[in-house]
Design an enzyme around this catalytic site. Structure first.
Site, short mmCIF file in Angstrom:
data_model
loop_
_atom_site.label_atom_id
_atom_site.label_comp_id
_atom_site.label_asym_id
_atom_site.label_seq_id
_atom_site.Cartn_x
_atom_site.Cartn_y
_atom_site.Cartn_z
N ASP A 136 0.84 -1.20 0.00
CA ASP A 136 0.00 0.00 0.00
C ASP A 136 0.88 1.25 0.00
O ASP A 136 0.75 2.12 0.85
CB ASP A 136 -0.93 0.00 1.21
CG ASP A 136 -2.04 1.03 1.09
OD1 ASP A 136 -2.36 1.45 -0.04
OD2 ASP A 136 -2.60 1.43 2.13
N LEU A 137 1.78 1.33 -0.98
CA LEU A 137 2.66 2.48 -1.07
C LEU A 137 1.86 3.69 -1.56
O LEU A 137 1.46 3.76 -2.72
CB LEU A 137 3.82 2.19 -2.03
CG LEU A 137 4.91 3.27 -2.09
CD1 LEU A 137 5.61 3.41 -0.75
CD2 LEU A 137 5.92 2.94 -3.19
#
Length: 236
Positions: free
Chosen positions: A167-168
């Site tokens: 979940d960058l």
């Protein structure tokens, strides 16, 4: 790997920091509130509490579900073994990244409680002092103060070690007062074999998060030149 301590037949404490007197109560916000040490709350992939105690400054994150399933099951996960629980996996990854010098929060501990084939869990990490996330910095109109090349270079460091951040986004990149770049929130992240496909997908995800916030907030602006600087730092 985290040390496991059996608190009760269904409660397992995971210890990463062996210098602190960690107990199961450390994962209960009400305990810290009773000590006047609860300094705030937040949101992310889980419920978040900020602790300012005599032992240090910490963040508690309670794992929770997302999407439609969260409407009837907020924080319970199927138990398939200790080493597949979210607290164990994230602590183990944090310990490894911290040991090789990647800029991540220092892991403190975790806990999970089993009940009828399911479990719920919490994670405890040290606070990154005097830091703001990328979203807040850009939203206040300060994107020009950021070293975009350095941000790109730091993301590259993680990728070079095979660290896949699932979940960058602009909420999970933080900058402290010394302009050091940090990555946070490694739930459901892992170390992967080197492959340009997942690395590019990671970068694309970050760009989508920036574009999304730009469409939601008029003050949230990133120039093409700034994004090019990010890519130059990444390729550097």
């Amino acid at each position: 790997m985290p040390q496991t301590i059996k608190i009760s037949p269904n409660t397992i404490l995971l210890r990463s920091d062996h210098t602190l007197p960690i107990s199961s109560s450390w994962f209960d916000p009400k305990f810290w509130q009773s000590q006047d040490a609860l300094s705030g709350t937040g949101n992310g992939r889980g419920e978040v509490w900020f602790i300012n105690s005599q032992f240090g400054r910490f963040v508690i994150r309670r794992y929770r579900r997302g999407g439609l399933i969260a409407k009837f099951n907020k924080n319970r996960f199927l138990f398939t073994g200790l080493e597949k629980t979210r607290p164990w996996l994230e602590l183990s990854l944090l310990e490894y990244m911290h040991s090789i010098g990647l800029p991540v929060p220092r892991p403190i501990g975790g806990i999970y409680v089993r009940e009828k084939g399911f479990y719920r869990g919490e994670l405890l990490t040290q606070t990154i002092e005097n830091a703001k996330d990328l979203f807040d910095i850009i939203k206040t109109g300060n994107s020009q103060s950021l070293d975009w090349q350095e941000i790109g270079a730091v993301v590259k460091r993680f990728h070079s070690e095979g660290i896949y951040h699932s979940d960058l986004n602009c909420h999970n990149i933080m900058i402290d007062q010394a302009n050091k770049v940090w990555l946070i929130d490694f739930d459901k992240c892992e170390q992967r074999p080197q492959d340009e496909k997942w690395k590019q997908a990671n970068i694309d995800r970050l760009k989508r998060s920036l574009d999304k916030e730009s469409n939601l907030y008029t003050q949230f602006n990133i120039s093409d030149a700034q994004w090019r600087n990010f890519l130059e730092g990444y390729c550097g």
